[in-house]
Scaffold this motif. Structure first.
Motif, PDB file in Angstrom:
ATOM      1  N   VAL A 103     -45.584  55.464  36.495  1.00 46.52           N
ATOM      2  CA  VAL A 103     -46.698  55.866  37.358  1.00 46.52           C
ATOM      3  C   VAL A 103     -47.872  56.434  36.563  1.00 46.52           C
ATOM      4  O   VAL A 103     -49.011  55.959  36.701  1.00 46.52           O
ATOM      5  CB  VAL A 103     -46.209  56.853  38.439  1.00 46.52           C
ATOM      6  N   PRO A 104     -47.674  57.444  35.702  1.00 42.96           N
ATOM      7  CA  PRO A 104     -48.822  57.953  34.939  1.00 42.96           C
ATOM      8  C   PRO A 104     -49.417  56.918  33.989  1.00 42.96           C
ATOM      9  O   PRO A 104     -50.634  56.931  33.749  1.00 42.96           O
ATOM     10  CB  PRO A 104     -48.227  59.138  34.161  1.00 42.96           C
ATOM     11  N   VAL A 105     -48.582  56.023  33.461  1.00 42.74           N
ATOM     12  CA  VAL A 105     -49.087  55.002  32.540  1.00 42.74           C
ATOM     13  C   VAL A 105     -50.025  54.043  33.268  1.00 42.74           C
ATOM     14  O   VAL A 105     -51.157  53.792  32.835  1.00 42.74           O
ATOM     15  CB  VAL A 105     -47.928  54.233  31.882  1.00 42.74           C
ATOM     16  N   VAL A 106     -49.568  53.506  34.384  1.00 44.14           N
ATOM     17  CA  VAL A 106     -50.373  52.529  35.126  1.00 44.14           C
ATOM     18  C   VAL A 106     -51.621  53.174  35.721  1.00 44.14           C
ATOM     19  O   VAL A 106     -52.732  52.630  35.618  1.00 44.14           O
ATOM     20  CB  VAL A 106     -49.522  51.858  36.222  1.00 44.14           C
ATOM     21  N   GLU A 107     -51.457  54.344  36.327  1.00 37.88           N
ATOM     22  CA  GLU A 107     -52.603  54.954  37.008  1.00 37.88           C
ATOM     23  C   GLU A 107     -53.619  55.507  36.021  1.00 37.88           C
ATOM     24  O   GLU A 107     -54.827  55.456  36.274  1.00 37.88           O
ATOM     25  CB  GLU A 107     -52.113  56.013  37.994  1.00 37.88           C
ATOM     26  N   GLY A 108     -53.170  55.970  34.861  1.00 37.07           N
ATOM     27  CA  GLY A 108     -54.097  56.434  33.843  1.00 37.07           C
ATOM     28  C   GLY A 108     -54.874  55.303  33.193  1.00 37.07           C
ATOM     29  O   GLY A 108     -55.912  55.519  32.563  1.00 37.07           O
ATOM     30  N   ALA A 109     -54.369  54.061  33.365  1.00 39.33           N
ATOM     31  CA  ALA A 109     -55.064  52.884  32.831  1.00 39.33           C
ATOM     32  C   ALA A 109     -56.013  52.268  33.849  1.00 39.33           C
ATOM     33  O   ALA A 109     -56.669  51.271  33.563  1.00 39.33           O
ATOM     34  CB  ALA A 109     -54.042  51.835  32.391  1.00 39.33           C
ATOM     35  N   GLY A 110     -56.077  52.855  35.043  1.00 41.22           N
ATOM     36  CA  GLY A 110     -56.994  52.369  36.066  1.00 41.22           C
ATOM     37  C   GLY A 110     -56.341  51.626  37.201  1.00 41.22           C
ATOM     38  O   GLY A 110     -57.015  51.151  38.118  1.00 41.22           O
ATOM     39  N   GLY A 111     -55.001  51.496  37.163  1.00 39.72           N
ATOM     40  CA  GLY A 111     -54.289  50.810  38.222  1.00 39.72           C
ATOM     41  C   GLY A 111     -53.799  51.766  39.289  1.00 39.72           C
ATOM     42  O   GLY A 111     -54.165  52.950  39.321  1.00 39.72           O
ATOM     43  N   ARG A 112     -52.963  51.238  40.167  1.00 40.55           N
ATOM     44  CA  ARG A 112     -52.382  52.061  41.223  1.00 40.55           C
ATOM     45  C   ARG A 112     -50.935  51.667  41.405  1.00 40.55           C
ATOM     46  O   ARG A 112     -50.600  50.479  41.334  1.00 40.55           O
ATOM     47  CB  ARG A 112     -53.140  51.876  42.544  1.00 40.55           C
ATOM     48  N   MET A 113     -50.089  52.664  41.630  1.00 31.57           N
ATOM     49  CA  MET A 113     -48.695  52.422  41.984  1.00 31.57           C
ATOM     50  C   MET A 113     -48.381  53.065  43.318  1.00 31.57           C
ATOM     51  O   MET A 113     -48.883  54.146  43.631  1.00 31.57           O
ATOM     52  CB  MET A 113     -47.749  52.935  40.896  1.00 31.57           C
TER      53      MET A 113
END
Length: 260
Positions: free
Chosen positions: A213-223
């Motif tokens: 979750v933090p990896v994807v959302e910190g890259a601009g995505g959403r989980m």
């Protein structure tokens, strides 16, 4: 929810210790066994988690620990470290370097720090709430996807869905440009770096998704889950990752058809 520089440094140490434990077993005798649920486990899985747990108990004795191989250790701080020493053990035993070590820090059930570490390729994605995700220290960014028909979708295996989930996934699969099978946590890392657009899975446990979750959302995505709600320690294991948050509603609409 705050993550300190000491938390980040400790998470990096955990990844280093897991990497050192795994490397000697890759494409070498690894003591493969089947667990009670028929899933594979190796000496590398156990050695990596033991190394991380030893470090956590020494450095953060008040924090809880949840690991895939050795279960729960209670804590009193409201924080919990969630460990999956090898996510993608089948890839590991096949000699394919697309598995990863997953390390998450949760505060009151919310993922605030996550690491995806690929020890063979020496790739490490670090996500921290409120900060940009990095790959080996450089910014990692998801890509924009103008419409769902241009999306590259991934999932580890359709066999992991129940009948209703599989029906929903096939409905989504029919709307995207192409679908990639296999990959486990490495799919989410590739999404965070802009190589995939959507990952959809189900039947995941907390140690499978917390670090993502933090990896994807910190890259601009959403989980989120299949209802569109944020992923927490109480989520049901249905997981969506979207590189472009603008596509989430279309993904949810496609998955809503289960059983119809």
């Amino acid at each position: 929810m705050t993550v300190s520089s000491a938390d980040i440094a400790l998470a990096e140490q955990l990844a280093d210790s897991a990497r050192a434990a795994i490397l000697p077993y890759f494409r070498a005798p690894h003591g493969l066994e089947a667990k009670a649920d028929k899933s594979p486990v190796t000496l590398a899985d156990r050695a990596a988690e033991e190394a991380m747990r030893k470090l956590l108990i020494a450095e953060r004795p008040m924090d809880a620990i949840a690991g895939e191989e050795f279960g729960e250790r209670e804590g009193a701080s409201g924080r919990r470290w969630v460990l999956d020493p090898i996510d993608g053990t089948r890839a590991f035993i096949a000699g394919r370097p697309i598995f990863g070590t997953l390390i998450a820090l949760l505060e009151d059930g919310w993922p605030v720090l996550g690491i995806i570490d690929q020890p063979i390729l020496k790739e490490r994605w670090l996500g921290v709430v409120g900060r940009p995700t990095t790959l080996n220290g450089a910014p990692a960014t998801t890509r924009r996807c103008r419409e769902i028909g241009e999306a590259l979708l991934a999932t580890t295996s359709p066999a992991l869905f129940d009948d209703g989930q599989l029906h929903a996934f096939e409905h989504l699969d029919g709307q995207v440009l192409s679908t990639v099978l296999g990959g486990d946590c490495y799919n989410y890392a590739c999404l965070a770096s802009g190589h995939l657009d959507i990952v959809v899975e189900a039947q995941l446990k907390l140690h499978d998704f917390a670090a993502l979750v933090p990896v994807v959302e910190g890259a601009g995505g959403r989980m989120c889950d299949w209802a569109g709600d944020p992923l927490t320690a109480t989520s049901n294991g249905e997981v969506i990752a979207a590189g472009d948050p603008a596509r989430v509603e279309e993904i949810l609409d496609a998955l809503a058809c289960r059983g119809h």
